[in-house]
Design a protein around this motif. Structure first.
Motif, mmCIF file in Angstrom:
data_model
loop_
_atom_site.group_PDB
_atom_site.id
_atom_site.type_symbol
_atom_site.label_atom_id
_atom_site.label_comp_id
_atom_site.label_asym_id
_atom_site.label_seq_id
_atom_site.Cartn_x
_atom_site.Cartn_y
_atom_site.Cartn_z
ATOM 1 N N ALA A 130 0.833 -1.209 0.000
ATOM 2 C CA ALA A 130 0.000 0.000 0.000
ATOM 3 C C ALA A 130 0.865 1.257 0.000
ATOM 4 N N VAL A 131 1.898 1.277 0.824
ATOM 5 C CA VAL A 131 2.805 2.425 0.894
ATOM 6 C C VAL A 131 3.502 2.619 -0.452
ATOM 7 N N GLN A 132 3.973 1.539 -1.039
ATOM 8 C CA GLN A 132 4.665 1.603 -2.328
ATOM 9 C C GLN A 132 3.750 2.159 -3.427
ATOM 10 N N GLU A 133 2.466 1.882 -3.333
ATOM 11 C CA GLU A 133 1.503 2.374 -4.328
ATOM 12 C C GLU A 133 1.057 3.800 -4.036
ATOM 13 N N GLY A 134 1.529 4.392 -2.927
ATOM 14 C CA GLY A 134 1.151 5.752 -2.569
ATOM 15 C C GLY A 134 -0.206 5.844 -1.890
ATOM 16 N N MET A 135 -0.685 4.724 -1.380
ATOM 17 C CA MET A 135 -1.984 4.675 -0.707
ATOM 18 C C MET A 135 -1.798 4.887 0.793
ATOM 19 N N ASN A 136 -2.879 5.158 1.481
ATOM 20 C CA ASN A 136 -2.852 5.316 2.934
ATOM 21 C C ASN A 136 -2.873 3.933 3.572
ATOM 22 N N ALA A 137 -1.760 3.521 4.092
ATOM 23 C CA ALA A 137 -1.650 2.196 4.710
ATOM 24 C C ALA A 137 -2.043 2.271 6.173
ATOM 25 N N ILE A 138 -2.962 1.385 6.554
ATOM 26 C CA ILE A 138 -3.396 1.297 7.943
ATOM 27 C C ILE A 138 -3.128 -0.132 8.393
ATOM 28 N N ALA A 139 -2.146 -0.285 9.266
ATOM 29 C CA ALA A 139 -1.777 -1.621 9.748
ATOM 30 C C ALA A 139 -2.743 -2.071 10.830
ATOM 31 N N VAL A 140 -3.176 -3.319 10.731
ATOM 32 C CA VAL A 140 -4.033 -3.925 11.744
ATOM 33 C C VAL A 140 -3.141 -4.835 12.564
ATOM 34 N N SER A 141 -2.906 -4.464 13.809
ATOM 35 C CA SER A 141 -1.878 -5.137 14.611
ATOM 36 C C SER A 141 -2.313 -6.441 15.250
ATOM 37 N N GLY A 142 -3.520 -6.885 15.023
ATOM 38 C CA GLY A 142 -3.992 -8.105 15.656
ATOM 39 C C GLY A 142 -3.148 -9.328 15.354
ATOM 40 N N CYS A 143 -2.553 -9.373 14.174
ATOM 41 C CA CYS A 143 -1.755 -10.537 13.774
ATOM 42 C C CYS A 143 -0.262 -10.304 13.933
ATOM 43 N N ASN A 144 0.132 -9.071 14.137
ATOM 44 C CA ASN A 144 1.541 -8.717 14.300
ATOM 45 C C ASN A 144 1.645 -7.662 15.390
ATOM 46 N N PRO A 146 2.503 -4.118 16.959
ATOM 47 C CA PRO A 146 2.566 -2.795 16.330
ATOM 48 C C PRO A 146 3.973 -2.381 15.924
ATOM 49 N N LEU A 147 4.976 -2.807 16.675
ATOM 50 C CA LEU A 147 6.354 -2.440 16.335
ATOM 51 C C LEU A 147 6.786 -2.994 14.981
ATOM 52 N N ALA A 148 6.186 -4.084 14.543
ATOM 53 C CA ALA A 148 6.529 -4.662 13.241
ATOM 54 C C ALA A 148 6.171 -3.711 12.107
ATOM 55 N N PHE A 149 5.180 -2.862 12.315
ATOM 56 C CA PHE A 149 4.719 -1.948 11.280
ATOM 57 C C PHE A 149 5.312 -0.550 11.400
ATOM 58 N N THR A 153 4.493 2.460 8.395
ATOM 59 C CA THR A 153 3.351 3.369 8.453
ATOM 60 C C THR A 153 3.164 3.898 9.869
ATOM 61 N N GLN A 154 2.636 5.096 9.941
ATOM 62 C CA GLN A 154 2.343 5.701 11.240
ATOM 63 C C GLN A 154 0.985 5.258 11.769
ATOM 64 N N LEU A 155 0.136 4.731 10.899
ATOM 65 C CA LEU A 155 -1.218 4.353 11.296
ATOM 66 C C LEU A 155 -1.300 2.874 11.629
ATOM 67 N N VAL A 156 -1.472 2.596 12.901
ATOM 68 C CA VAL A 156 -1.617 1.208 13.359
ATOM 69 C C VAL A 156 -2.854 1.170 14.251
ATOM 70 N N VAL A 157 -3.775 0.271 13.931
ATOM 71 C CA VAL A 157 -4.981 0.115 14.737
ATOM 72 C C VAL A 157 -5.001 -1.300 15.298
ATOM 73 N N PRO A 158 -5.584 -1.468 16.490
ATOM 74 C CA PRO A 158 -5.626 -2.807 17.070
ATOM 75 C C PRO A 158 -6.623 -3.718 16.364
ATOM 76 N N ARG A 159 -7.681 -3.115 15.782
ATOM 77 C CA ARG A 159 -8.674 -3.899 15.048
ATOM 78 C C ARG A 159 -9.496 -2.977 14.163
ATOM 79 N N ILE A 160 -10.180 -3.574 13.220
ATOM 80 C CA ILE A 160 -11.016 -2.819 12.296
ATOM 81 C C ILE A 160 -12.390 -2.660 12.924
ATOM 82 N N ASN A 161 -12.790 -1.401 13.123
ATOM 83 C CA ASN A 161 -14.116 -1.126 13.683
ATOM 84 C C ASN A 161 -14.542 0.288 13.314
#
Length: 170
Positions: A130-144, A146-149, A153-161
């Motif tokens: 997503a970052v490479q394509e110039g899109m707004n990347a929002i990392a969902v940290s449930g599977c990784n 937050p430090l991995a992302f 990206t600066q946007l890390v959410v614990p879950r999608i809601n």
């Protein structure tokens, strides 16, 4: 710089939101990917998809799964009919290796401004694409963690809601 949000009632909103469920579609214990993932697309994520759909935002699902695995998951979650584009591993195999699922979805939707696309991704590869394509990347940290992302990206959410509607994107 324009600040945009996912919120459908704001002046500047995204043209499209992509959901990369790569990690969620992996079976946890070697079982059926469709069966194990259906329970992990929880109601809060479905509410966000429904809200965006009602607002006219185009929605794509990107998954490291086959169509036979992915469609039943989305059908059971009750969101299949809300999805404009689905990119599966089968579809990616017909393109050069450097084409990302996000780029392919944007092309299929006729989107010209990648900065007006938000991508929720639950893997580092999905976020990087997503970052490479110039899109707004929002990392969902449930599977990784937050430090991995953090470096991608600066946007890390614990879950999608529905709280994701208030995210500030540039």
């Amino acid at each position: 710089m324009t600040i945009t949000t996912l919120a459908p009632d704001t002046l500047y909103t995204m043209d499209a939101v992509f959901f990369d469920f790569t990690a969620a579609l992996r079976p946890e214990t070697g079982g059926d990917p469709a069966g194990s993932a259906a329970d992990r697309i929880d109601e809060s994520a479905r509410q966000l998809v429904r809200s965006l759909y009602r607002a006219g935002v185009k929605i794509a699902v990107l998954g490291a799964a086959t169509e036979a695995q992915l469609l039943p998951v989305l059908r059971r979650a009750g969101i299949l009919e809300l999805i404009s584009v689905i990119v599966t591993t089968e579809e990616l195999s017909g393109h050069p290796p450097h084409v990302s699922a996000a780029a392919l979805a944007a092309r299929q939707l006729g989107l010209n401004e990648s900065r007006r696309v938000a991508v929720f991704a639950d893997t580092l590869t999905g976020v990087q694409d997503a970052v490479q394509e110039g899109m707004n990347a929002i990392a969902v940290s449930g599977c990784n963690p937050p430090l991995a992302f953090e470096l991608t990206t600066q946007l890390v959410v614990p879950r999608i809601n529905l709280d994701c509607l208030s995210l500030k994107l540039t």
